[in-house]
Structure formats: C-alpha cells, structure tokens
Design a protein around this motif. Structure first.
Motif, PDB file in Angstrom:
ATOM      1  N   ALA A 142       0.845  -1.207   0.000  1.00 23.84           N
ATOM      2  CA  ALA A 142       0.000   0.000   0.000  1.00 23.84           C
ATOM      3  C   ALA A 142       0.874   1.249   0.000  1.00 23.84           C
ATOM      4  O   ALA A 142       0.606   2.219  -0.726  1.00 23.84           O
ATOM      5  N   GLN A 143       1.938   1.211   0.801  1.00 25.15           N
ATOM      6  CA  GLN A 143       2.787   2.402   0.873  1.00 25.15           C
ATOM      7  C   GLN A 143       3.505   2.653  -0.456  1.00 25.15           C
ATOM      8  O   GLN A 143       3.625   3.796  -0.899  1.00 25.15           O
ATOM      9  N   GLU A 144       3.938   1.566  -1.105  1.00 17.74           N
ATOM     10  CA  GLU A 144       4.611   1.728  -2.395  1.00 17.74           C
ATOM     11  C   GLU A 144       3.639   2.342  -3.417  1.00 17.74           C
ATOM     12  O   GLU A 144       4.001   3.233  -4.192  1.00 17.74           O
ATOM     13  N   CYS A 145       2.395   1.879  -3.400  1.00 17.59           N
ATOM     14  CA  CYS A 145       1.390   2.432  -4.327  1.00 17.59           C
ATOM     15  C   CYS A 145       1.183   3.918  -4.044  1.00 17.59           C
ATOM     16  O   CYS A 145       1.143   4.747  -4.966  1.00 17.59           O
ATOM     17  N   ALA A 146       1.041   4.248  -2.765  1.00 17.09           N
ATOM     18  CA  ALA A 146       0.782   5.645  -2.409  1.00 17.09           C
ATOM     19  C   ALA A 146       1.980   6.516  -2.778  1.00 17.09           C
ATOM     20  O   ALA A 146       1.828   7.626  -3.276  1.00 17.09           O
ATOM     21  N   ARG A 147       3.193   5.990  -2.545  1.00 14.51           N
ATOM     22  CA  ARG A 147       4.403   6.763  -2.847  1.00 14.51           C
ATOM     23  C   ARG A 147       4.492   7.042  -4.354  1.00 14.51           C
ATOM     24  O   ARG A 147       4.763   8.140  -4.782  1.00 14.51           O
ATOM     25  N   ARG A 148       4.199   6.014  -5.160  1.00 12.65           N
ATOM     26  CA  ARG A 148       4.393   6.190  -6.607  1.00 12.65           C
ATOM     27  C   ARG A 148       3.218   6.883  -7.296  1.00 12.65           C
ATOM     28  O   ARG A 148       3.378   7.494  -8.345  1.00 12.65           O
ATOM     29  N   LEU A 149       2.010   6.747  -6.717  1.00 12.00           N
ATOM     30  CA  LEU A 149       0.819   7.254  -7.440  1.00 12.00           C
ATOM     31  C   LEU A 149       0.127   8.397  -6.710  1.00 12.00           C
ATOM     32  O   LEU A 149      -0.917   8.893  -7.173  1.00 12.00           O
ATOM     33  N   ALA A 150       0.684   8.809  -5.575  1.00 13.78           N
ATOM     34  CA  ALA A 150      -0.033   9.716  -4.672  1.00 13.78           C
ATOM     35  C   ALA A 150      -0.688  10.905  -5.366  1.00 13.78           C
ATOM     36  O   ALA A 150      -1.890  11.139  -5.202  1.00 13.78           O
ATOM     37  N   GLY A 151       0.054  11.646  -6.161  1.00 13.61           N
ATOM     38  CA  GLY A 151      -0.498  12.862  -6.748  1.00 13.61           C
ATOM     39  C   GLY A 151      -1.687  12.600  -7.662  1.00 13.61           C
ATOM     40  O   GLY A 151      -2.441  13.521  -7.981  1.00 13.61           O
ATOM     41  N   ARG A 152      -1.847  11.380  -8.062  1.00 11.90           N
ATOM     42  CA  ARG A 152      -2.912  11.051  -9.021  1.00 11.90           C
ATOM     43  C   ARG A 152      -4.171  10.505  -8.347  1.00 11.90           C
ATOM     44  O   ARG A 152      -5.155  10.226  -9.038  1.00 11.90           O
TER      45      ARG A 152
END
Ligand code: FCB
Length: 424
Positions: A142-152
């Motif tokens: 979940a953290q990796e997803c949030a880190r890579r996609l957060a702005g979107r």
C-alpha cells in the motif's frame, strides 16, 4: 415534474475491480482458482475480461465521462505491481499512472482500491489472510502504491468487503482458498482488518488524501416475528457487518456467539470515510440445515440469486436505512457499489432511479453521502458466477469485445448530467 437535487460537487460514477475487467493475468490466486474444474459455475474463465489492461479502459472511461460521470472507482492488482515479494514492477505502475492521468484528463475523479478480492499467488501460498504476516506485506505494498501514485489519487480505499471475502473463501468454499471453517474466517477477518489499519497508516505517511474502507452492507432482517429468526438474522448481520463496524470504533473484533475476542492493533479510528456496497435485502429464517450460514436460510421473495450467489430482494428502502446506520460512524460515506444482474435491462432503469431516490432520502435525513458509484460500467467477470450475471450499463460480448449500451446507461447519464433525479 418534481426534482431531487444532490449537493454541489456530488460524485457520480461507476465501479470496477482489476481482475474483473483487466484480463490476461496469470499471477493471482483467482487465475489458479478459475482453472479448477467446477470452481466457476458456468465453466468460463476471466480470460481477456474487458481488455482494460491492453487499452480498452480508456475507451470505456471516455464514454463514462461523455455521459456526465465525474468519478470512477477502480482497483489496483497487487499481483501485477508486486509479482514477487518485495519486487515492484515499474511497467505495471506506469500502466496505472497512464490510466489515472487519462481519468484526470477526462474529468473523472479516481477512487482507488488497493485490495479487491484477489491476492498475488506468493501471498496465497504463504497462507493468504490467515497469516498475520500478510497484514505487513499488504501495508508495504500500500505504501509503495501511495508513494508512486499519490499525486494522481484523491481517494484511497484499503480494501473491498473484508467480511464478504472471509465468508466466501474462509467460512465457505465458494472462493479461494475454500477453507470451509468459521474459525479461519474469523481469523481472516481479523488479519484483513489489521491489514486495513496498517495500510491506512502506511498510505497516510506518504500521501495527503483521505483513506477509507469499503463494506458490504446488505439489509438482513428476520423473515418472521419469531425469536429464532431474530437471533439468526442478528448473528448473520453481526458477522457480515456489525462486528466490523464495532471493531472500527473499538479495535476489538467480537465473534457473533461464542469465541475469543480478537484485539486488532491500530484499528480504532483508522478511517476517513466508508464506502457502502449495497445490493439488496435478505429475509432470514431459522433452519437447522443451514449450519454453514449460521442456521439462517434466506427466504426473501422475489429475489435475485443463483445457486451460489444471493443478491437478495430489491429494496431501495434498505439502502436508506443502511446509510443512516453507517453514518453513525461519524465519517463521510460513499455508495461504492449498487447494481443489479439484469442482462435484458428490464429491471435496471427503475432499480437505478429508485436507489438514487433512496440515497437522496438518506441525505435528506442527515447522512453525509458524497458520491454514488454504480456497479458496473460494463459487463465483467463475476467471480465464481463467471460471465452469466450481467451488471453493466453497457453489455459486453467477451469473445468479440463489442460493447452495446443498455437503456439504463441513458437513464444514468440524465441523472449524472443534472446532478438530480427528475421525479415523474
Ligand atoms: C460485490 C463485489 C464486486 C462485484 C459485485 C457484483 O460484492 O465487490 O466485485 O462482484 O459484488
């Protein structure tokens, strides 16, 4: 003609999940499950599904935007993003980034679910949701997803319907891992809720966006005014929804009858909003032969069900009541799924209008509901039921990938464009 107008900024969209629409994935527990003889009722496979991974998503979402929708709920496929423990796949992240950019360009606000039914095969092999280590793996993903996609991503959902997953795959044998054990189902639910809490914190560390959970919230009522029917209806409702709702406040999961209370670290308060999946109402009658479902047989008529799956009796009033009940959690709500299997589109137009009216009624009575996502944009692979149940506003022939709008697509477009329901 009267008019039921919704608050400014209300979200109107549809909902999908990765495995049901993307196609071409061999790396999760469901692709293995589909190969088992008898696992899928109509003996089909998800196959190419709706071709979303290979580019059809953009086309379907463009139609949604053109028809007045301003949001879409989709899920990320964990097995694509982390195909092996700790190895994240740049190309898979790039595909989701591309899709999310296109959604933004189309004016569709993204609600992104991190876990919707499927698990990577490596997670399933390590015990899936019966293993406490899965909660930690899920938080890392979940953290990796949030880190890579957060702005979107303006709205994150950790997981979809944990209690339904625990019921279908752990208490019963209808979904993988088909354990058929109430004890394992309780444990799976506790591990999922711990995974939710850990993922909530992990996402919050790197992204400045609301994070919620999606719960299945059918209306479950006694069939007759009898003590036994009342008791089994209560036990089913508690297992399916009540226990989770309570645990989100107290951090303790309490089984319906006997059994050990499970403390779930960090769960209390790990919530910025709740998504409500609502399909219908069940009338429950005490029945000694229904041990697998806590001695409560579903007897509502007329009803929408198949041998294996039961979406219940159409009951818009049940949606109003469940929204009012869930609003006691004190966080904003979204209707994250609501729909009907209806290949002929005979019932869907009135189903849609009546449920939107019921949602408006919940808002009028004080529930803070911020959006409605219809299930679904296009027909898709319906888990153990295969391709027989058709939930789409658009029909899909999976063999040719041809899409045909159903009449209810126009009904929904009128509601979305007006941000209101015209009442005859
Ligand atoms: C919900 C699931 C969704 C879809 C609909 C019909 O419970 O979350 O994936 O299968 O039912």
């Amino acid at each position: 003609m009267g008019r039921l107008t919704f608050p400014a900024g209300f979200l109107w969209g549809t909902s999908t999940s990765a495995h049901q629409v993307e196609g071409g994935n061999e790396n999760n527990d469901w692709s293995e499950w589909e190969r088992r003889p008898g696992a899928i009722n109509d003996a089909t496979r998800s196959g190419a599904a709706c071709g979303w991974w290979e580019g059809r998503a953009e086309e379907d979402l463009a139609v949604a935007a053109a028809e007045g929708q301003n949001a879409h709920r989709l899920s990320l496929e964990w097995s694509r993003l982390e195909p092996e423990p700790g190895r994240f796949d740049d190309r898979a992240f790039a595909r989701y980034a591309q899709l999310l950019d296109e959604m933004r360009r189309l004016g569709l606000l993204a609600m992104v679910t991190l876990h919707h039914v499927t698990l990577p095969r490596w997670v399933a092999r390590r015990g899936g949701w019966t293993s406490w280590s899965t909660a930690d793996c899920f938080a890392r993903y979940a953290q990796e997803c949030a880190r890579r996609l957060a702005g979107r991503v303006p709205l994150w959902v950790t997981m979809n319907e944990p209690a339904a997953c625990a019921a279908a795959g752990y208490a019963l044998t209808y979904w993988p891992p088909a354990l058929g054990s109430n004890r394992m189902a309780l444990r799976a639910l506790a591990v999922m809720l711990e995974g939710h809490a850990a993922a909530y914190r992990a996402v919050k560390q790197v992204a400045d966006a609301p994070v919620g959970i999606v719960l299945s919230a059918p209306r479950i009522e006694p069939a007759r005014a009898s003590l036994l029917d009342g008791a089994v209806a209560w036990a089913q409702d508690w297992s399916f929804l009540g226990a989770t709702l309570r645990s989100l406040k107290t951090g303790v999961l309490q089984p319906p009858i006997a059994g050990r209370r499970l403390r779930v670290p960090g769960l209390g308060g790990s919530l910025d909003f709740v998504g409500v999946n609502y399909y219908g109402r069940y009338a429950v009658q005490f029945d000694l032969r229904s041990a697998g479902i806590l001695f409560g047989k579903h007897v509502q008529e007329p009803t929408i069900r198949t041998g294996g799956c039961d979406w219940g009796e159409i009951s818009p009033a049940g949606l109003t009541r469940q929204l009012l009940r869930l609003s006691r959690l004190g966080v904003p709500l979204y209707v994250t799924e609501n729909g009907i299997r209806d290949s002929d589109d005979a019932l869907r137009p009135s189903f849609l209008r009546e449920h939107v009216a019921a949602l408006h009624e919940a808002i009028r009575l004080g529930a803070e509901v911020r959006g409605y996502f219809h299930w679904s944009l296009v027909d898709n692979f319906e888990w153990a039921e295969g391709w027989v149940p058709r939930f789409g506003l658009r029909a899909l022939d999976p063999a040719t990938q041809r899409r045909t709008p159903r009449g209810s697509a126009a009904v929904y477009a009128r509601i979305c464009r007006a941000n209101a329901l015209g009442v005859p």
